[in-house]
Motif scaffolding. Structure first.
Motif, short mmCIF file in Angstrom:
data_model
loop_
_atom_site.label_atom_id
_atom_site.label_comp_id
_atom_site.label_asym_id
_atom_site.label_seq_id
_atom_site.Cartn_x
_atom_site.Cartn_y
_atom_site.Cartn_z
N GLY A 174 76.76 145.73 12.25
CA GLY A 174 76.11 145.84 10.81
C GLY A 174 76.82 145.08 9.61
N PHE A 175 78.02 144.97 9.68
CA PHE A 175 78.75 144.37 8.54
C PHE A 175 78.77 142.96 8.41
N CYS A 176 78.91 142.34 9.71
CA CYS A 176 78.92 141.17 10.11
C CYS A 176 77.62 140.24 10.16
N GLY A 177 76.38 141.06 10.25
CA GLY A 177 75.18 140.62 10.46
C GLY A 177 74.98 140.05 11.68
N VAL A 178 75.30 140.61 12.86
CA VAL A 178 74.65 140.45 14.14
C VAL A 178 74.33 141.59 14.97
N VAL A 179 73.67 141.34 16.07
CA VAL A 179 73.41 142.50 16.92
C VAL A 179 74.62 143.07 17.83
N GLY A 180 74.50 144.16 17.81
CA GLY A 180 75.58 145.16 18.44
C GLY A 180 74.90 146.27 19.38
N PHE A 181 75.15 146.35 20.61
CA PHE A 181 74.76 147.17 21.42
C PHE A 181 75.99 148.22 21.93
N TRP A 205 78.81 145.52 23.33
CA TRP A 205 78.78 143.87 23.04
C TRP A 205 78.17 143.39 22.12
N PHE A 206 78.30 142.38 21.87
CA PHE A 206 77.97 141.56 20.37
C PHE A 206 77.18 140.16 20.66
N ALA A 207 76.17 139.93 19.94
CA ALA A 207 75.40 138.60 20.17
C ALA A 207 74.94 138.40 19.08
N LYS A 208 74.54 137.35 18.73
CA LYS A 208 73.39 136.68 17.50
C LYS A 208 72.14 136.77 17.97
N ASP A 209 71.95 136.14 19.34
CA ASP A 209 70.75 136.21 19.78
C ASP A 209 70.50 137.36 20.64
N PRO A 210 69.21 138.17 20.32
CA PRO A 210 68.93 139.34 21.18
C PRO A 210 68.84 139.01 22.61
N VAL A 417 70.65 146.30 14.65
CA VAL A 417 69.80 145.19 14.17
C VAL A 417 69.74 144.61 12.91
N PRO A 418 70.32 143.47 12.67
CA PRO A 418 70.64 142.84 11.26
C PRO A 418 69.18 142.84 10.80
N LEU A 419 69.00 143.00 9.35
CA LEU A 419 68.17 142.91 8.42
C LEU A 419 68.06 141.89 7.26
N GLY A 420 68.78 140.92 7.58
CA GLY A 420 68.97 140.09 6.16
C GLY A 420 69.81 140.63 5.33
N TYR A 421 69.84 140.52 4.22
CA TYR A 421 70.83 140.61 3.18
C TYR A 421 70.25 141.54 1.79
N TYR A 422 71.18 142.34 1.26
CA TYR A 422 71.02 142.88 -0.17
C TYR A 422 71.92 142.76 -0.93
N ASP A 423 71.98 142.32 -2.18
CA ASP A 423 73.04 142.15 -2.86
C ASP A 423 74.02 141.13 -2.30
N LYS A 424 73.77 140.33 -1.55
CA LYS A 424 74.44 139.50 -0.79
C LYS A 424 75.45 139.90 0.18
N CYS A 425 75.05 140.93 0.71
CA CYS A 425 75.82 141.60 1.78
C CYS A 425 74.78 141.76 2.99
N PRO A 426 75.18 141.87 4.28
CA PRO A 426 74.36 142.23 5.37
C PRO A 426 73.95 143.35 5.41
N VAL A 427 72.45 143.76 5.83
CA VAL A 427 72.11 145.13 6.07
C VAL A 427 71.53 145.20 7.38
N SER A 428 71.37 146.48 7.96
CA SER A 428 70.95 146.61 9.28
C SER A 428 70.40 147.98 9.47
N VAL A 429 69.67 147.87 10.34
CA VAL A 429 69.10 149.21 11.08
C VAL A 429 69.43 149.59 12.44
N SER A 430 69.39 150.79 12.89
CA SER A 430 69.96 150.98 14.29
C SER A 430 68.65 151.88 15.09
N LEU A 431 68.42 151.44 16.49
CA LEU A 431 67.51 151.96 17.31
C LEU A 431 68.24 152.58 18.40
#
Length: 606
Positions: A174-181, A205-210, A417-431
């Motif tokens: 979430g903090f680095c703006g990548v996908v994490g499982f 594990w982590f990846a940029k590409d889902p 799941v990364p969802l772009g940026y807010y206030d220049k910081c990565p934001v994310s949501v989780s499923l």
């Protein structure tokens, strides 16, 4: 001559200073080449490709890194602390999960930094240096598997391995703006992986590409039963979203819009987890009473944060107490304090935590049966600043671990799941999907990912347009003060959404109305009503107090604040609010009945 000699020494001194500065800069640039992600570079090559017509290895041409708690034959696992590396021998085997990936065609290129003993979720390591967050360098990368997330975010590898105990993969993703499982508990072998907390540890594990995330999953996970399926319900955890410290709709709206696009509006559901878990996890009530003597009401998800932390500390101490006592390494003061504190916890309390964990597994699996997915924020906060005190605050810890506890205690799988940026910081949501539905969750992510990114970008653009409109409206109000007394469109939309029981949407509209005019008590009082419906009693109380400060005769604000305080366990204050509402409106039956009920149950007001 003396003058020339002095000048020569000055020039020489300046030259040496320049060389020193250049050397310092050069060292920094070298560190930044890998963003401080790696502890050690190495090369584990896959076997040769099978001859045609056999298919090539599924992970061919992919590179990956592993966090420094996976055993690699001939190498010492450092566990985030130099003393651990000094006091342990090189591994005689390679962890099973790592071997499986290499056999699957991937190339391992190095070991990455983790938090000290993989304990915290911050990502800072005083021994090896904190990896630089490529998405926002002035902020922490998140932990415990900080280096693994950074290596992926900086495009140094295609994917990386970590261990998620209380957020070790989800938070840095979430903090680095990548996908994490984080897979289901027990879905991936932990043979050859250093233990942190046995009942919570999960290899992730982590990846940029889902698509790469999914390919790795197809190698490591058991085949899905019945092939690819679509979710039958996507449940928004409304009270969890209220923990967010950024606008709720910045995260939730992208999921809502993407769900409607792919699966239809009928799939969307809403749940207040606090209410659900109170009924489905009965041992939480006993845990609450032991912690507070029943005097203060605490939401169930905040109680779960305490349960998870107790289990984490207890099991960590059981695993590593002997080494700590024998080697006496220099450890983070917070870690030591928590180890000392856990010694005061009784066996009965630990057994109660284990009971809650088992009940949680049943409860969340029941909620998500029939291919359901639960949606909640990954973290409550944006990445904190490096060296900041925010990460040590009780509210930060409580909010963060509340959200992280759902999957950790239930053993369900979760994807960040990364969802772009807010206030220049990565934001994310989780499923989150039920235990064992890992491939189903990865397939669903693959389906939704592109539209989630599009919807997140649309939300940012829409927010920008709304800000411009609000600024224009504010300017108009300055020129024509009478406009302040007309309800804005957003207020009317909020009231309509409230009538339709769309509490979260109502709050978003009330937020817009308040930005236009923050001196209107009704706006705060109405938002408080929506917060009450979501079970967000602290926010409701704060909004009512604001409304009362603006309008001392706002009866609804006193009634709503009284209700919020009653739910929070502030019974004396609640009685006072209901009594004052009666002073303002003597015939108000709600105020009269509420005050009388509380007086009977709590004659002393507490």
């Amino acid at each position: 001559m003396a003058s020339n000699s002095a000048n020569l020494w000055v020039l020489l001194g300046l030259g040496l200073a320049g060389i020193w500065l250049m050397t310092k800069k050069l060292k920094k640039s070298i560190i930044r080449q890998d963003f401080g992600a790696f502890i050690e570079k190495l090369l584990l090559l896959p076997p040769p490709q099978p001859p045609p017509p056999k298919a090539p290895h599924p992970l061919t041409a992919l590179t990956f890194a592993v966090s420094d708690l996976f055993e690699i034959e001939g190498y010492v696992s450092g566990f985030g602390h130099p003393e651990w590396a000094k006091t342990h021998k090189a591994a005689s085997r390679t962890s099973l999960v790592l071997s499986t990936l290499v056999d699957g065609g991937a190339t391992c290129v190095g070991k990455t930094v983790i938090d000290e003993l993989a304990y915290s979720i911050h990502g800072e390591n005083k021994h090896y240096g904190t990896p630089t967050n490529p998405a926002v360098p002035a902020r922490v990368p998140g932990g415990s598997c900080s280096g693994a997330a950074v290596a992926v975010a900086a495009n140094l590898v295609d994917f990386s391995l970590g261990v998620d105990t209380v957020g070790g993969v989800r938070v840095p993703a979430g903090f680095c703006g990548v996908v994490g499982f984080r897979p289901s508990y027990g879905a991936i072998s932990k043979i050859g992986v250093l233990p942190v907390s046995a009942s919570l540890d999960t290899v992730g594990w982590f990846a940029k590409d889902p698509n790469i995330l999914r390919r790795v999953g197809h190698v490591l996970l058991q085949p899905a039963f019945g092939g690819q399926r679509s979710p039958r319900k996507i449940i928004m955890a409304d009270d969890c979203f209220q923990l967010l410290k950024i606008p709720v709709d910045r995260v939730s709206q992208a999921v809502v819009n993407s769900t409607e696009k792919h699966f239809g509006r009928q799939v969307l559901k809403h749940e207040i987890l606090d209410v659900y878990l109170n009924s489905k996890v009965p041992s939480l009530k006993e845990f609450h009473n032991k912690k507070t003597n029943g005097e203060v009401k605490t939401s169930s998800i905040r109680l779960l944060a305490n349960v998870m932390q107790l289990l984490h500390r207890y099991e960590f101490r059981s695993n590593h107490e002997e080494w700590i006592n024998t080697e006496k390494p220099i450890l983070d003061p917070d870690l030591l304090a928590q180890m000392n504190e856990i010694m005061k916890t009784s066996d009965a309390e630990i057994e109660l935590c284990k009971s809650i964990r088992e009940e949680m597994r049943l409860a969340i699996n029941s909620l998500l049966k029939d291919d359901g997915i639960l949606v909640l924020p990954t973290t409550a906060y944006l990445p904190p600043k490096l060296g900041g005190k925010e990460i040590l605050s009780e509210e930060y810890q409580s909010s963060s671990f509340s959200l992280l506890s759902i999957a950790s205690l239930s053993g369900c799988c979760q994807v960040t799941v990364p969802l772009g940026y807010y206030d220049k910081c990565p934001v994310s949501v989780s499923l989150i999907a039920r235990h064992g539905n890992d491939r189903f969750l990865l397939d669903t992510l693959q389906t939704m990912y592109a539209s989630l990114q599009e919807q997140a970008e649309t939300c940012v653009k829409s927010k920008s347009r709304n800000t411009d409109m609000q600024e224009n409206s504010a300017e108009m109000a300055k020129e024509k003060p009478e406009l302040l007394y007309l309800p804005p469109i957003s207020m009317m939309k909020g009231n309509q959404a409230f009538k339709e029981k769309q509490w979260q949407k109502a709050i978003s509209y009330y937020n817009e109305a308040i930005k236009l005019n923050d001196k209107n008590a009704t706006y705060y009082s109405n938002r408080a009503a929506a917060y009450l419906e979501l079970g967000s009693f602290h926010q409701a109380e704060a909004d009512c107090s604001k409304a009362i400060n603006l309008d001392k005769k706002n009866v609804k604000a006193y009634l709503r604040r009284g209700t919020a305080r009653e739910m929070l366990g502030y019974y004396k204050d609640a009685i006072e609010d209901f009594k004052y509402a009666l002073v303002l409106e003597p015939t108000n039956k709600r105020a009269s009945l509420s005050a009388e009920r509380l007086r009977k149950v709590f004659p002393l007001g507490y």
